[in-house]
Design an enzyme around this catalytic site. Structure first.
Site, PDB file in Angstrom:
ATOM      1  N   TYR A  19      81.288  25.836  23.218  1.00  0.00           N
ATOM      2  CA  TYR A  19      80.648  24.777  22.634  1.00  0.00           C
ATOM      3  C   TYR A  19      80.302  25.287  21.256  1.00  0.00           C
ATOM      4  CZ  TYR A  19      75.828  22.669  22.062  1.00  0.00           C
ATOM      5  OH  TYR A  19      74.806  21.740  21.874  1.00  0.00           O
ATOM      6  N   GLU A  53      82.016  27.342  19.036  1.00  0.00           N
ATOM      7  CA  GLU A  53      83.132  26.977  17.906  1.00  0.00           C
ATOM      8  C   GLU A  53      83.554  25.630  18.117  1.00  0.00           C
ATOM      9  OE1 GLU A  53      83.710  28.793  15.924  1.00  0.00           O
ATOM     10  OE2 GLU A  53      83.459  31.073  16.533  1.00  0.00           O
ATOM     11  N   LYS A  86      81.545  23.003  18.128  1.00  0.00           N
ATOM     12  CA  LYS A  86      80.587  22.271  17.262  1.00  0.00           C
ATOM     13  C   LYS A  86      80.612  22.865  15.610  1.00  0.00           C
ATOM     14  CE  LYS A  86      77.667  19.805  20.024  1.00  0.00           C
ATOM     15  NZ  LYS A  86      77.448  18.620  19.640  1.00  0.00           N
ATOM     16  N   VAL A 127      66.216  25.350  30.017  1.00  0.00           N
ATOM     17  CA  VAL A 127      65.144  26.483  30.406  1.00  0.00           C
ATOM     18  C   VAL A 127      63.602  25.478  30.953  1.00  0.00           C
ATOM     19  CG1 VAL A 127      64.173  26.943  28.154  1.00  0.00           C
ATOM     20  CG2 VAL A 127      63.533  28.403  29.967  1.00  0.00           C
ATOM     21  N   VAL A 128      63.618  24.336  30.256  1.00  0.00           N
ATOM     22  CA  VAL A 128      62.446  23.670  30.200  1.00  0.00           C
ATOM     23  C   VAL A 128      62.610  22.575  31.736  1.00  0.00           C
ATOM     24  CG1 VAL A 128      60.892  21.715  29.361  1.00  0.00           C
ATOM     25  CG2 VAL A 128      61.795  23.259  27.832  1.00  0.00           C
ATOM     26  N   PHE A 156      62.336  25.320  34.627  1.00  0.00           N
ATOM     27  CA  PHE A 156      61.153  25.976  34.900  1.00  0.00           C
ATOM     28  C   PHE A 156      60.017  24.890  35.751  1.00  0.00           C
ATOM     29  CE2 PHE A 156      60.656  29.650  31.730  1.00  0.00           C
ATOM     30  CZ  PHE A 156      61.833  30.238  32.360  1.00  0.00           C
ATOM     31  N   THR A 183      63.171  34.603  22.071  1.00  0.00           N
ATOM     32  CA  THR A 183      62.457  33.379  21.625  1.00  0.00           C
ATOM     33  C   THR A 183      63.367  32.111  21.679  1.00  0.00           C
ATOM     34  OG1 THR A 183      62.738  33.656  19.421  1.00  0.00           O
ATOM     35  CG2 THR A 183      60.916  35.023  20.317  1.00  0.00           C
ATOM     36  N   ARG A 184      62.603  30.972  21.588  1.00  0.00           N
ATOM     37  CA  ARG A 184      62.951  29.686  21.045  1.00  0.00           C
ATOM     38  C   ARG A 184      61.969  28.893  20.619  1.00  0.00           C
ATOM     39  NH1 ARG A 184      67.024  32.294  22.738  1.00  0.00           N
ATOM     40  NH2 ARG A 184      68.908  31.328  23.730  1.00  0.00           N
ATOM     41  N   GLN A 233      66.960  35.470  19.453  1.00  0.00           N
ATOM     42  CA  GLN A 233      65.688  34.777  18.556  1.00  0.00           C
ATOM     43  C   GLN A 233      66.202  33.623  18.052  1.00  0.00           C
ATOM     44  OE1 GLN A 233      64.179  37.472  15.606  1.00  0.00           O
ATOM     45  NE2 GLN A 233      66.337  37.779  14.727  1.00  0.00           N
TER      46      GLN A 233
HETATM   47  P1  NAD Z   1      73.353  15.444  27.621  1.00  0.00           P
HETATM   48  O1  NAD Z   1      74.019  16.369  28.305  1.00  0.00           O
HETATM   49  O2  NAD Z   1      72.064  15.028  28.217  1.00  0.00           O
HETATM   50  O3  NAD Z   1      73.903  14.293  26.763  1.00  0.00           O
HETATM   51  C1  NAD Z   1      75.334  14.449  26.577  1.00  0.00           C
HETATM   52  C2  NAD Z   1      75.913  13.132  26.624  1.00  0.00           C
HETATM   53  O4  NAD Z   1      77.345  12.990  26.342  1.00  0.00           O
HETATM   54  C3  NAD Z   1      75.683  12.692  28.237  1.00  0.00           C
HETATM   55  O5  NAD Z   1      75.339  11.525  28.585  1.00  0.00           O
HETATM   56  C4  NAD Z   1      77.354  13.045  28.766  1.00  0.00           C
HETATM   57  O6  NAD Z   1      77.565  12.228  29.672  1.00  0.00           O
HETATM   58  C5  NAD Z   1      77.923  12.375  27.452  1.00  0.00           C
HETATM   59  N1  NAD Z   1      79.302  12.799  27.253  1.00  0.00           N
HETATM   60  C6  NAD Z   1      79.786  14.051  27.443  1.00  0.00           C
HETATM   61  N2  NAD Z   1      80.938  14.445  27.266  1.00  0.00           N
HETATM   62  C7  NAD Z   1      81.426  13.374  26.997  1.00  0.00           C
HETATM   63  C8  NAD Z   1      82.775  12.692  26.641  1.00  0.00           C
HETATM   64  N3  NAD Z   1      83.721  13.443  26.689  1.00  0.00           N
HETATM   65  N4  NAD Z   1      83.020  11.304  26.365  1.00  0.00           N
HETATM   66  C9  NAD Z   1      81.936  10.531  26.306  1.00  0.00           C
HETATM   67  N5  NAD Z   1      80.703  11.166  26.666  1.00  0.00           N
HETATM   68  C10 NAD Z   1      80.574  12.465  26.834  1.00  0.00           C
HETATM   69  O7  NAD Z   1      72.759  16.587  26.182  1.00  0.00           O
HETATM   70  P2  NAD Z   1      71.739  16.215  25.133  1.00  0.00           P
HETATM   71  O8  NAD Z   1      70.559  17.194  25.212  1.00  0.00           O
HETATM   72  O9  NAD Z   1      71.101  14.647  25.239  1.00  0.00           O
HETATM   73  O10 NAD Z   1      72.606  16.351  23.909  1.00  0.00           O
HETATM   74  C11 NAD Z   1      73.136  15.204  23.181  1.00  0.00           C
HETATM   75  C12 NAD Z   1      73.672  15.926  21.802  1.00  0.00           C
HETATM   76  O11 NAD Z   1      72.637  16.699  20.852  1.00  0.00           O
HETATM   77  C13 NAD Z   1      74.863  16.762  22.358  1.00  0.00           C
HETATM   78  O12 NAD Z   1      75.958  16.566  21.313  1.00  0.00           O
HETATM   79  C14 NAD Z   1      74.409  18.286  22.055  1.00  0.00           C
HETATM   80  O13 NAD Z   1      75.255  19.321  21.709  1.00  0.00           O
HETATM   81  C15 NAD Z   1      73.322  18.106  20.973  1.00  0.00           C
HETATM   82  N6  NAD Z   1      72.292  19.232  20.763  1.00  0.00           N
HETATM   83  C16 NAD Z   1      71.317  18.908  21.840  1.00  0.00           C
HETATM   84  C17 NAD Z   1      70.260  20.058  21.893  1.00  0.00           C
HETATM   85  C18 NAD Z   1      69.002  19.791  22.833  1.00  0.00           C
HETATM   86  O14 NAD Z   1      68.299  20.612  23.171  1.00  0.00           O
HETATM   87  N7  NAD Z   1      68.969  18.770  23.650  1.00  0.00           N
HETATM   88  C19 NAD Z   1      70.210  20.829  21.092  1.00  0.00           C
HETATM   89  C20 NAD Z   1      71.265  20.892  20.113  1.00  0.00           C
HETATM   90  C21 NAD Z   1      72.166  20.190  20.005  1.00  0.00           C
HETATM   91  N1  UDP Z   2      66.472  30.775  30.603  1.00  0.00           N
HETATM   92  C1  UDP Z   2      65.563  31.364  31.337  1.00  0.00           C
HETATM   93  N2  UDP Z   2      65.747  30.789  32.652  1.00  0.00           N
HETATM   94  C2  UDP Z   2      66.162  29.926  32.994  1.00  0.00           C
HETATM   95  C3  UDP Z   2      66.974  28.938  32.001  1.00  0.00           C
HETATM   96  C4  UDP Z   2      67.196  29.634  30.689  1.00  0.00           C
HETATM   97  O1  UDP Z   2      65.051  32.421  31.120  1.00  0.00           O
HETATM   98  O2  UDP Z   2      66.232  29.274  34.337  1.00  0.00           O
HETATM   99  C5  UDP Z   2      66.495  31.110  28.977  1.00  0.00           C
HETATM  100  C6  UDP Z   2      67.685  31.464  28.464  1.00  0.00           C
HETATM  101  O3  UDP Z   2      68.370  32.768  29.034  1.00  0.00           O
HETATM  102  C7  UDP Z   2      67.470  31.391  27.123  1.00  0.00           C
HETATM  103  C8  UDP Z   2      66.537  30.353  26.990  1.00  0.00           C
HETATM  104  O4  UDP Z   2      65.959  30.254  28.279  1.00  0.00           O
HETATM  105  O5  UDP Z   2      67.101  32.437  26.467  1.00  0.00           O
HETATM  106  C9  UDP Z   2      66.760  28.787  26.533  1.00  0.00           C
HETATM  107  O6  UDP Z   2      67.832  28.492  27.531  1.00  0.00           O
HETATM  108  P1  UDP Z   2      68.703  27.187  27.614  1.00  0.00           P
HETATM  109  O7  UDP Z   2      69.734  26.995  28.541  1.00  0.00           O
HETATM  110  O8  UDP Z   2      67.589  26.128  27.725  1.00  0.00           O
HETATM  111  O9  UDP Z   2      69.008  26.678  26.171  1.00  0.00           O
HETATM  112  P2  UDP Z   2      69.849  27.685  25.044  1.00  0.00           P
HETATM  113  O10 UDP Z   2      68.698  27.813  23.859  1.00  0.00           O
HETATM  114  O11 UDP Z   2      70.105  29.135  25.581  1.00  0.00           O
HETATM  115  O12 UDP Z   2      71.165  26.843  24.499  1.00  0.00           O
END
Ligand code: NAD
Ligand code: UDP
Length: 329
Positions: free
Chosen positions: A149, A151, A153, A191-192, A195, A214-215, A280
């Site tokens: 993921y 690398e 990205k 995590v959200v 939980f 932390t997050r 963190q």
């Molecule tokens: P998500 O998994 O809910 O959504 C990702 C979507 O992409 C899904 O609908 C999935 O079916 C689709 N998808 C996956 N592989 C695909 C492919 N090969 N072709 C077409 N569709 C495909 O995740 P999200 O939380 O909504 O994240 C959306 C974007 O934001 C992602 O690129 C993720 O890396 C980025 N992002 C999200 C967070 C977060 O906390 N939610 C944090 C950092 C980055």
């Molecule tokens: N985590 C946890 N319990 C869970 C899921 C996640 O303690 O059931 C922790 C995880 O180890 C990380 C943080 O919560 O430190 C955030 O995890 P998440 O998978 O939501 O996203 P990340 O920021 O690691 O991509």
């Protein structure tokens, strides 16, 4: 016949958690929205309410395959975001990030379209600089379980900047920090959602490690606002720009908030800290504030309450996939 006054906007990953909220906002403001998704982690339910709208269309497509459509703007969100899911088929994760970016950039180059990349705080890895500024180059393993993921990205960002320099493609790169809210997949392992679902199901709450890592959690409405501001900004604004909430907490504090909101008596249990789990994380959003006039508005407690309400409704409606296995039969 198409309405020429309507901007045509494609959202890859549009049936996912963030993508579905983005589609909803774009439809509401009158854009012609094309949602592209292979439903790997997305759900048709997330976009079902949009399907009857004249300015919304959904297409099943995998972004690792080239796509020919006519659009003015592309939000490239397709990629599983939960560690559990992106590690499930790591080769496919890298393929999605890298080939997906390449195909969207090729399309944007041909069309003269703007293209926004949903990058991630994971490009900073387990950071040694805190809070993370966009200048920080990161501390990322190339070989660990998160590398597919992280690398992938990072390579996507490189492609975006090279297409911009080499071909003049109109790029926008945002680095998203942990985001939460309604329509997270209840079993996606983040995590959200973990939980809240554990608390509502009366199961143990799983703290990985001591829970002192932390997050900082951003509510999805705030994030979507930032994504749209970035897309709407001047072409000179290419990023990268951090988007996230600066309210940093320990994961064990998050468990406390969830327990307080759900009123349950769930127990906290410890599980091993996953390899390379960042200790963190908190964004420096000085740039987003200055360039986009953006900052999060929704307090964690309010956002969590709305998320709890969403998961409670899912459970009440008895979506079979959401029940513990023995009850679903
Ligand atoms: P998500 O998994 O809910 O959504 C990702 C979507 O992409 C899904 O609908 C999935 O079916 C689709 N998808 C996956 N592989 C695909 C492919 N090969 N072709 C077409 N569709 C495909 O995740 P999200 O939380 O909504 O994240 C959306 C974007 O934001 C992602 O690129 C993720 O890396 C980025 N992002 C999200 C967070 C977060 O906390 N939610 C944090 C950092 C980055
Ligand atoms: N985590 C946890 N319990 C869970 C899921 C996640 O303690 O059931 C922790 C995880 O180890 C990380 C943080 O919560 O430190 C955030 O995890 P998440 O998978 O939501 O996203 P990340 O920021 O690691 O991509």
């Amino acid at each position: 016949m198409r309405n020429l006054a309507r901007k045509r906007v494609m959202v890859t990953g549009g049936a996912g958690f963030v993508g579905s909220h983005l589609c909803e906002r774009l439809v509401a403001r009158g854009n012609d929205v094309l949602c592209v998704d292979n439903y790997f982690t997305g759900r048709k339910d997330n976009i079902a309410h949009l399907l009857g709208r004249p300015n919304f269309e959904a297409m099943r497509h995998d972004v690792t395959v080239p796509l020919q459509v006519e659009v003015d703007e592309i939000y490239n969100l397709a990629c599983p975001a939960s560690p559990v899911h992106y590690q499930n088929d790591p080769v496919q994760t890298t393929r999605t990030s890298v080939l997906g970016a390449l195909h969207m950039l090729d399309l944007a180059r041909r069309l003269g379209a703007k293209v926004l990349q949903a990058s991630t705080s994971e490009v900073y890895g387990d950071p040694t600089v805190h809070p993370q500024t966009e200048e920080y180059r990161g501390n990322v393993s190339t070989t660990g379980p998160r590398a597919c993921y992280d690398e992938g990205k990072r390579c996507a960002e490189t492609l975006f900047f090279d297409y911009h320099r080499q071909n003049g493609v109109r790029i926008k790169v945002v680095r998203i920090f942990n985001t939460y809210g309604p329509r997270m997949h209840p079993d996606d392992g983040r995590v959200v959602s973990n939980f809240i679902m554990q608390a509502l199901r009366g199961q143990d709450i799983t703290l990985y490690g001591e829970g002192t890592q932390t997050r900082s959690f951003c509510f999805v409405d705030d994030l979507v606002d930032g994504l749209m501001r970035m897309m709407d900004s001047d072409d000179a604004v290419i990023g990268p720009i951090n988007l996230g909430n600066t309210h940093e907490i320990e994961v064990r504090e998050l468990a406390g908030h969830v327990l307080a909101l759900t009123g349950g008596g769930a127990r906290l249990v410890h599980r091993p800290l996953p390899q390379d789990d960042p200790l963190q994380r908190c964004p420096d959003i000085t740039r987003a504030r200055a360039v986009l006039g953006w900052e999060p508005r929704v307090a964690l407690r309010d956002g969590l309450a709305r998320t709890v309400a969403y998961f409670e409704r899912l459970l009440r409606e008895g979506d079979a996939g959401l029940l513990p296995a023995e009850q679903a039969q």
